[in-house]
Motif scaffolding. Structure first.
Motif, PDB file in Angstrom:
ATOM      1  N   VAL A 139       0.920  -1.214  -0.086  1.00  0.00           N
ATOM      2  CA  VAL A 139       0.070  -0.044   0.150  1.00  0.00           C
ATOM      3  C   VAL A 139       0.683   1.264   0.087  1.00  0.00           C
ATOM      4  O   VAL A 139       0.601   2.319  -0.710  1.00  0.00           O
ATOM      5  CB  VAL A 139      -0.868   0.072   1.178  1.00  0.00           C
ATOM      6  CG1 VAL A 139      -1.593   1.334   1.404  1.00  0.00           C
ATOM      7  CG2 VAL A 139      -2.089  -1.094   0.962  1.00  0.00           C
ATOM      8  N   VAL A 140       1.929   1.313   0.843  1.00  0.00           N
ATOM      9  CA  VAL A 140       2.851   2.398   1.079  1.00  0.00           C
ATOM     10  C   VAL A 140       3.485   2.563  -0.351  1.00  0.00           C
ATOM     11  O   VAL A 140       3.529   3.734  -0.903  1.00  0.00           O
ATOM     12  CB  VAL A 140       3.806   2.254   1.868  1.00  0.00           C
ATOM     13  CG1 VAL A 140       4.923   3.323   2.062  1.00  0.00           C
ATOM     14  CG2 VAL A 140       3.037   2.440   3.537  1.00  0.00           C
ATOM     15  N   ALA A 141       3.979   1.419  -0.898  1.00  0.00           N
ATOM     16  CA  ALA A 141       4.671   1.649  -2.453  1.00  0.00           C
ATOM     17  C   ALA A 141       3.664   2.144  -3.221  1.00  0.00           C
ATOM     18  O   ALA A 141       3.966   2.901  -4.188  1.00  0.00           O
ATOM     19  CB  ALA A 141       5.197   0.218  -2.851  1.00  0.00           C
ATOM     20  N   ALA A 142       2.428   1.806  -3.429  1.00  0.00           N
ATOM     21  CA  ALA A 142       1.664   2.220  -4.265  1.00  0.00           C
ATOM     22  C   ALA A 142       1.236   3.453  -4.295  1.00  0.00           C
ATOM     23  O   ALA A 142       1.298   4.349  -5.215  1.00  0.00           O
ATOM     24  CB  ALA A 142       0.002   1.358  -4.471  1.00  0.00           C
ATOM     25  N   VAL A 143       1.036   4.193  -2.914  1.00  0.00           N
ATOM     26  CA  VAL A 143       0.705   5.518  -2.562  1.00  0.00           C
ATOM     27  C   VAL A 143       1.760   6.484  -3.267  1.00  0.00           C
ATOM     28  O   VAL A 143       1.883   7.318  -3.667  1.00  0.00           O
ATOM     29  CB  VAL A 143       0.602   5.728  -1.125  1.00  0.00           C
ATOM     30  CG1 VAL A 143       0.398   7.205  -0.897  1.00  0.00           C
ATOM     31  CG2 VAL A 143      -0.933   5.156  -0.935  1.00  0.00           C
ATOM     32  N   ALA A 144       3.275   5.853  -2.763  1.00  0.00           N
ATOM     33  CA  ALA A 144       4.252   6.423  -3.356  1.00  0.00           C
ATOM     34  C   ALA A 144       4.411   6.592  -4.814  1.00  0.00           C
ATOM     35  O   ALA A 144       4.847   7.770  -5.339  1.00  0.00           O
ATOM     36  CB  ALA A 144       5.733   5.834  -2.602  1.00  0.00           C
ATOM     37  N   GLY A 172       1.910   9.153  -6.330  1.00  0.00           N
ATOM     38  CA  GLY A 172       2.387  10.663  -5.861  1.00  0.00           C
ATOM     39  C   GLY A 172       3.780  11.006  -6.811  1.00  0.00           C
ATOM     40  O   GLY A 172       3.620  12.029  -7.332  1.00  0.00           O
ATOM     41  N   TRP A 173       4.578  10.136  -6.838  1.00  0.00           N
ATOM     42  CA  TRP A 173       5.531  10.377  -7.983  1.00  0.00           C
ATOM     43  C   TRP A 173       5.115  10.460  -9.149  1.00  0.00           C
ATOM     44  O   TRP A 173       5.709  11.596  -9.941  1.00  0.00           O
ATOM     45  CB  TRP A 173       6.855   9.414  -7.890  1.00  0.00           C
ATOM     46  CG  TRP A 173       7.820   9.559  -8.728  1.00  0.00           C
ATOM     47  CD1 TRP A 173       8.824  10.397  -8.373  1.00  0.00           C
ATOM     48  CD2 TRP A 173       7.912   9.088  -9.979  1.00  0.00           C
ATOM     49  NE1 TRP A 173       9.669  10.447  -9.658  1.00  0.00           N
ATOM     50  CE2 TRP A 173       9.251   9.868 -10.417  1.00  0.00           C
ATOM     51  CE3 TRP A 173       7.239   8.288 -10.760  1.00  0.00           C
ATOM     52  CZ2 TRP A 173       9.632   9.221 -11.733  1.00  0.00           C
ATOM     53  CZ3 TRP A 173       7.819   8.073 -12.039  1.00  0.00           C
ATOM     54  CH2 TRP A 173       8.766   8.422 -12.646  1.00  0.00           C
ATOM     55  N   GLU A 174       4.251   9.638  -9.563  1.00  0.00           N
ATOM     56  CA  GLU A 174       3.786   9.743 -11.098  1.00  0.00           C
ATOM     57  C   GLU A 174       2.796  11.069 -11.111  1.00  0.00           C
ATOM     58  O   GLU A 174       3.144  11.796 -12.515  1.00  0.00           O
ATOM     59  CB  GLU A 174       3.010   8.604 -11.489  1.00  0.00           C
ATOM     60  CG  GLU A 174       2.469   8.452 -12.785  1.00  0.00           C
ATOM     61  CD  GLU A 174       3.722   8.262 -13.828  1.00  0.00           C
ATOM     62  OE1 GLU A 174       3.374   8.707 -15.057  1.00  0.00           O
ATOM     63  OE2 GLU A 174       4.940   7.909 -13.423  1.00  0.00           O
ATOM     64  N   SER A 175       2.113  11.421 -10.345  1.00  0.00           N
ATOM     65  CA  SER A 175       1.375  12.805 -10.488  1.00  0.00           C
ATOM     66  C   SER A 175       2.238  13.899 -10.476  1.00  0.00           C
ATOM     67  O   SER A 175       1.972  14.642 -11.294  1.00  0.00           O
ATOM     68  CB  SER A 175       0.539  12.719  -9.041  1.00  0.00           C
ATOM     69  OG  SER A 175      -0.318  11.722  -9.205  1.00  0.00           O
ATOM     70  N   SER A 176       3.381  13.922  -9.662  1.00  0.00           N
ATOM     71  CA  SER A 176       4.314  15.205 -10.066  1.00  0.00           C
ATOM     72  C   SER A 176       4.979  14.974 -11.143  1.00  0.00           C
ATOM     73  O   SER A 176       5.319  16.331 -11.433  1.00  0.00           O
ATOM     74  CB  SER A 176       5.255  15.022  -8.748  1.00  0.00           C
ATOM     75  OG  SER A 176       6.326  13.813  -8.945  1.00  0.00           O
ATOM     76  N   GLN A 177       5.397  13.927 -11.997  1.00  0.00           N
ATOM     77  CA  GLN A 177       5.711  14.154 -13.152  1.00  0.00           C
ATOM     78  C   GLN A 177       4.952  14.454 -14.195  1.00  0.00           C
ATOM     79  O   GLN A 177       5.180  14.902 -15.524  1.00  0.00           O
ATOM     80  CB  GLN A 177       6.350  12.789 -13.312  1.00  0.00           C
ATOM     81  CG  GLN A 177       7.454  12.084 -12.550  1.00  0.00           C
ATOM     82  CD  GLN A 177       8.625  13.136 -12.542  1.00  0.00           C
ATOM     83  OE1 GLN A 177       9.094  13.443 -13.422  1.00  0.00           O
ATOM     84  NE2 GLN A 177       8.912  13.626 -11.101  1.00  0.00           N
ATOM     85  N   ARG A 178       3.623  14.341 -14.162  1.00  0.00           N
ATOM     86  CA  ARG A 178       2.497  14.698 -15.088  1.00  0.00           C
ATOM     87  C   ARG A 178       2.207  16.225 -14.737  1.00  0.00           C
ATOM     88  O   ARG A 178       0.885  16.479 -14.385  1.00  0.00           O
ATOM     89  CB  ARG A 178       1.560  13.689 -15.128  1.00  0.00           C
ATOM     90  CG  ARG A 178       1.764  12.265 -15.240  1.00  0.00           C
ATOM     91  CD  ARG A 178       0.553  11.384 -15.618  1.00  0.00           C
ATOM     92  NE  ARG A 178       0.947   9.909 -15.764  1.00  0.00           N
ATOM     93  CZ  ARG A 178       0.336   9.137 -16.223  1.00  0.00           C
ATOM     94  NH1 ARG A 178      -0.921   9.335 -16.920  1.00  0.00           N
ATOM     95  NH2 ARG A 178       0.685   7.774 -16.061  1.00  0.00           N
ATOM     96  N   VAL A 222      -8.699   8.125 -13.599  1.00  0.00           N
ATOM     97  CA  VAL A 222      -9.147   8.262 -12.100  1.00  0.00           C
ATOM     98  C   VAL A 222      -7.909   8.902 -11.211  1.00  0.00           C
ATOM     99  O   VAL A 222      -8.029   9.675 -10.524  1.00  0.00           O
ATOM    100  CB  VAL A 222      -9.854   7.071 -11.683  1.00  0.00           C
ATOM    101  CG1 VAL A 222     -10.075   7.365 -10.182  1.00  0.00           C
ATOM    102  CG2 VAL A 222     -10.850   6.794 -12.439  1.00  0.00           C
ATOM    103  N   LEU A 223      -6.911   8.351 -11.497  1.00  0.00           N
ATOM    104  CA  LEU A 223      -5.639   8.762 -10.945  1.00  0.00           C
ATOM    105  C   LEU A 223      -4.953  10.085 -11.499  1.00  0.00           C
ATOM    106  O   LEU A 223      -4.432  10.865 -10.650  1.00  0.00           O
ATOM    107  CB  LEU A 223      -4.576   7.632 -11.274  1.00  0.00           C
ATOM    108  CG  LEU A 223      -4.849   6.186 -10.504  1.00  0.00           C
ATOM    109  CD1 LEU A 223      -3.832   5.160 -10.820  1.00  0.00           C
ATOM    110  CD2 LEU A 223      -4.938   6.068  -8.889  1.00  0.00           C
ATOM    111  N   PHE A 224      -5.218  10.184 -12.572  1.00  0.00           N
ATOM    112  CA  PHE A 224      -4.122  11.573 -12.970  1.00  0.00           C
ATOM    113  C   PHE A 224      -4.877  12.491 -13.784  1.00  0.00           C
ATOM    114  O   PHE A 224      -4.308  13.531 -14.242  1.00  0.00           O
ATOM    115  CB  PHE A 224      -3.148  10.974 -14.014  1.00  0.00           C
ATOM    116  CG  PHE A 224      -2.363   9.905 -13.294  1.00  0.00           C
ATOM    117  CD1 PHE A 224      -1.555  10.302 -12.144  1.00  0.00           C
ATOM    118  CD2 PHE A 224      -1.991   8.554 -13.681  1.00  0.00           C
ATOM    119  CE1 PHE A 224      -0.501   9.370 -11.403  1.00  0.00           C
ATOM    120  CE2 PHE A 224      -1.364   7.447 -12.928  1.00  0.00           C
ATOM    121  CZ  PHE A 224      -0.536   8.189 -11.842  1.00  0.00           C
TER     122      PHE A 224
END
Length: 283
Positions: free
Chosen positions: A10-15, A18-24, A158-160
């Protein structure tokens, strides 16, 4: 023992999210026939197969995530009505003049371009332009097209996607299917309102063509105004609702105008030769 691995996942998925969102990276962007050579880069939206418009490569060109975008010598122009103006202004010598020199005709052209343009929050401003009335009319088209799109592809939105409502609407379309679209009461209200609004805009177009003598919006002068309205008619064709507005000789001037637009060589080159199978399926 099982709890710890699950927590790590769960922590890895959230991390990762968060990283992928910051890159988009995305942010609002300003608003920007001729024989101009160009290179085309087709970009899929989720309706046609994938969320390419919200992925990093495309967002590096257009942080607004919208299509089309025109890139000229590294300078991006984001809105379609700005793009046609820009193309006309930067056309090479000898290209047809699509912007009249007469001040009165030029002002009239701008009015009709604006009345066809898509602006911010179109579903709530369909009374302002035919371009804004189109999205509501294409809801059934999207409901049909999304039938071919896998659920997991929609979940990327939904995610991005910056408009979270949009991917959830597509999930609803996917779950219900076109046959059950009528069960989505909000969508049906939007469709009905957009139909009324488009009728008003086409009534205005009918009057302009009748009173102006045609064959084009500015009379004998083919201009960017006609280019912009061709797109409106093409969207009505894709949404399979052209007969709603032009059938049974409802608006004869508009019907004849559309036939003239369809016969221009540029229509065949720019649209008919670049049909998309998923759009054809949806229609």
């Amino acid at each position: 023992m099982i709890l710890l691995p699950c927590l790590i996942l769960v922590v890895a998925a959230v991390a990762w999210w968060g990283w992928e969102s910051s890159q988009r990276r995305r942010h609002p962007v300003p608003e920007g026939e001729l024989g101009i050579e160009y290179e085309s880069h087709p970009i899929d939206l989720i309706e046609t197969g994938a969320y390419e418009n919200i992925r990093r490569p495309f967002l590096s060109v257009n942080p607004g995530g919208t299509v089309p975008v025109l890139l000229h010598h590294g300078h991006p122009i984001y809105e379609s009505h700005c793009q046609i103006r820009y193309a006309a202004e930067h056309a090479p010598p000898g290209s047809p003049a699509l912007t009249p020199e007469d001040p009165a005709l030029h002002a009239a052209m701008e009015v009709w371009i604006d009345r066809s343009s898509l602006t911010h929050d179109p579903l709530n401003h369909g009374d302002e332009s035919a371009g804004n009335a189109v999205p509501g009319l294409t809801l059934p088209l999207f409901a049909a097209m999304i039938d071919r799109i896998a659920y997991w592809k929609i979940l990327e939105g939904v995610l991005f996607h910056f408009d979270k409502q949009r991917p959830f609407v597509f999930l609803a379309f996917k779950a219900l299917g076109l046959a059950n679209l009528r069960r989505l009461t909000p969508a049906m209200k939007i469709l009905a309102r957009s139909r009324r609004q488009m009728g008003v805009h086409l009534d205005g177009l009918e009057a302009q063509l009748r009173d102006g003598g045609g064959p084009w919006l500015l009379g004998e002068t083919f201009s960017l105004a006609d280019v912009s309205w061709l797109v409106i008619f093409e969207r009505l064709v894709q949404a399979d609702c052209l007969d709603v507005f032009l059938g049974a000789e409802l608006r004869p001037e508009c019907a004849a105008y559309w036939e003239r637009l369809r016969k221009r060589p540029s229509y065949r080159r720019a649209i008919l030769e670049h049909s998309h199978p998923t759009i054809a399926y949806g229609t």
